[in-house]
Write an enzyme that holds these catalytic residues in place. Sequence first.
Site, PDB file in Angstrom:
ATOM      1  N   ARG A 125       3.615  -0.026  -3.122  1.00 35.82           N
ATOM      2  CA  ARG A 125       2.573  -0.860  -3.710  1.00 35.82           C
ATOM      3  C   ARG A 125       3.187  -1.926  -4.618  1.00 35.82           C
ATOM      4  O   ARG A 125       4.189  -1.673  -5.298  1.00 35.82           O
ATOM      5  CB  ARG A 125       1.648   0.035  -4.538  1.00 35.82           C
ATOM      6  N   THR A 424      -5.584  -6.904   5.429  1.00 38.07           N
ATOM      7  CA  THR A 424      -4.684  -5.770   5.641  1.00 38.07           C
ATOM      8  C   THR A 424      -4.512  -5.466   7.131  1.00 38.07           C
ATOM      9  O   THR A 424      -5.248  -5.955   7.973  1.00 38.07           O
ATOM     10  CB  THR A 424      -5.197  -4.523   4.894  1.00 38.07           C
ATOM     11  N   THR A 442      -0.313  -4.770   3.542  1.00 38.47           N
ATOM     12  CA  THR A 442      -1.306  -5.782   3.184  1.00 38.47           C
ATOM     13  C   THR A 442      -0.708  -6.875   2.313  1.00 38.47           C
ATOM     14  O   THR A 442       0.350  -6.682   1.708  1.00 38.47           O
ATOM     15  CB  THR A 442      -2.464  -5.100   2.399  1.00 38.47           C
ATOM     16  N   GLU A 463      -2.572  -8.966  -4.777  1.00 37.50           N
ATOM     17  CA  GLU A 463      -2.915  -7.543  -4.948  1.00 37.50           C
ATOM     18  C   GLU A 463      -3.397  -7.192  -6.355  1.00 37.50           C
ATOM     19  O   GLU A 463      -4.149  -6.238  -6.550  1.00 37.50           O
ATOM     20  CB  GLU A 463      -1.693  -6.678  -4.619  1.00 37.50           C
ATOM     21  N   ASP A 466      -6.857  -6.219  -7.393  1.00 37.02           N
ATOM     22  CA  ASP A 466      -7.390  -4.860  -7.202  1.00 37.02           C
ATOM     23  C   ASP A 466      -7.510  -4.110  -8.540  1.00 37.02           C
ATOM     24  O   ASP A 466      -8.108  -3.032  -8.595  1.00 37.02           O
ATOM     25  CB  ASP A 466      -6.503  -4.046  -6.254  1.00 37.02           C
ATOM     26  N   SER A 487      -5.317   1.354  -4.993  1.00 36.83           N
ATOM     27  CA  SER A 487      -5.563   0.924  -3.615  1.00 36.83           C
ATOM     28  C   SER A 487      -6.547   1.863  -2.933  1.00 36.83           C
ATOM     29  O   SER A 487      -6.826   2.958  -3.417  1.00 36.83           O
ATOM     30  CB  SER A 487      -4.238   0.937  -2.846  1.00 36.83           C
ATOM     31  N   GLY A 508      -9.477  -3.002   5.525  1.00 40.38           N
ATOM     32  CA  GLY A 508     -10.883  -3.111   5.140  1.00 40.38           C
ATOM     33  C   GLY A 508     -11.182  -2.827   3.684  1.00 40.38           C
ATOM     34  O   GLY A 508     -12.301  -2.413   3.365  1.00 40.38           O
ATOM     35  N   GLY A 509     -10.210  -3.044   2.785  1.00 41.53           N
ATOM     36  CA  GLY A 509     -10.490  -2.791   1.364  1.00 41.53           C
ATOM     37  C   GLY A 509     -10.965  -1.355   1.180  1.00 41.53           C
ATOM     38  O   GLY A 509     -10.477  -0.434   1.841  1.00 41.53           O
TER      39      GLY A 509
END
Length: 616
Positions: A125, A424, A442, A463, A466, A487, A508-509
């Site tokens: 991440r 993503t 992603t 990112e 988020d 995430s 798709g989040g």
Amino acid sequence: MIDIQRRSALRGSALLLAGTVALGCAAVAAPASAAPAPSAVATGRPAPPAPSTSTGYGGAVSSVDAEASRIGLEVLRDGGNAADAAVATAAALGVTEPYSAGIGGGGYFVYYDAASGEVTTIDGRETAPAAMESDAFIDPATGTPYSFANAVSSGLSVGVPGTLATWETALDEFGTESLRDILKPSILLATRGFRVDATFRQQTLDNAARFAQFPDTAELFLPGGDAPAVGSTFRNLDLAKTLRLISLQGTDVFYDGPIADEIAWVVQDPITSGDATLPAYPGFMTDDDLAEYEVRLQAPTHVEYRGLDVYGMAPSSSGGTTVGESLNILEDFDLAADDPGQALHLYFESTAHAFADRNAYVGDPAYVDVPTETLLSQPFADSRACEIDPGTASAKPVAPGDLEATGCEAVAAAASADTEGLSTTHLSVVDRWGNAVAYTLTIEQTGGSGMTVPDRGFLLNNELTDFSFTPNPADPNIVEPGKRPRSSMSPTIVLEDGEVRYVVGSPGGSTIITTVVQVLMNRIDLGMSLPDAIAAPRATQRNTASTPAEAEFIAQYADDLAPYQQALTLVGAPGTSASQIGAVAAIEVDADGLMTAAAEPVRRGGGTGLVVEPAE
Ligand code: GLU
């Protein structure tokens, strides 16, 4: 249980061959008439068909893209293992799906090692820069958060990328091939180009206004001021050059060399066109942040579901705990294929409750005390299940569960806004030895931050959007220096008696979580084949008053769900990509070893599932 993997330990073999790259530096969109078919472009051979589903033996790859699946399959065919093929497929997706993934982003890699029977994960991440404080998204002029739309296309949104470190670690820990060899087909693909399809053109058009504000992005992705035409060949010579440099010099050139300097410059001082209207806030990233980036090797999440072992990604992703908790809740009910209304009602209720807990309790475990074990425990899920009325929808948002609860007590809490993107990409691989990879990667939104590193051919992620923008100390997902934003990515491997049965994931989040649960439920409980479980219409209940659903879902199931008083809302505008939920790429291996590589037949233009030895 978290083992920090220092990148520096893996970097001994970098070759110092500066100045060996002789490629040009512009993207070229050739006219449609000159465009050969996809694989003819990449390999010089005629393109075989790109089926969304294939069955057979000897290894399988599933992804959203034909070129990427073919490149992964070629690695398997040549004797590479699942980790080798997964990295090769991911690198190719960085070429053909540059708005969804690439070396400017991050992701989560789940690996099953057949010899040891162990599942291991890599948390790749992105991280917040060391100088980024909790109020970073608060506008000093107003004392309120920046608008999400403005924050997305800014240096502030860019996290320290983890993808390249993930690839290096995956190959070092699980693979058999060098990064140098694994990158070769993608360098060739970026050089020779790929055929622009309707999805790529539409994604470019959807981003055209903001891409135009960043001259380096416009030069690359809007050649001649327009999105490349369907049927034209899109070459990314800058990316080919960058990947070649990395393959020759090692990942240091990215994390501790010239590319790190360039990323930091762009983030701190976004380059916008003279007439740009976006504020493009500067970010805090320095070259030290890149030099200090580390992936985490960590244990997976695990739950048992209907006698299967389901493994996923532990925090910083909420994927593993939320998929796991949802399945644990569903485990308390019988779901029957002949009563789809009841099954879907319980599916909605399980994910609504699991999302309440996700929002209340999950953040980066290096910064907050995440009750991962409790969230995955069957007694906790039982306490949540007993709040569900099998006959009627609960009022939403439901409150998060009391972590000490053994009965049905609940604590009050507010639902938080969900602003995750819908971009993503996911890939699944199984090799001939039974090793498997589920890898979701992603750059966050489709098009990421919209900012390209000049002459390097890749977009930087957004990112950090988020994170929660408001610095509420009770929120586990506030910005903190060096922290990973929460995430929803849910790469998932399911074993039966120690052997791989399913490999699943999706973009798709936060809908990723519900999509993975729905596909597993469709396959395991409702008796659909894997391709049917993927193709089936979707809905996503994430603890909101109404459940967003695809048009086909509403047409097919609204009547079945009516007795349960579940409200459905049409997701996205008809005909746009927002009207689709997820883009699954999955594999099933049956008890006789027959592999089914299955991807979407329609969503996101359709994906490609391939096997090494197709069954007759
Ligand atoms: N940023 C999201 C996450 O980490 C993924 C974005 C997407 O799937 O579109 O969960």
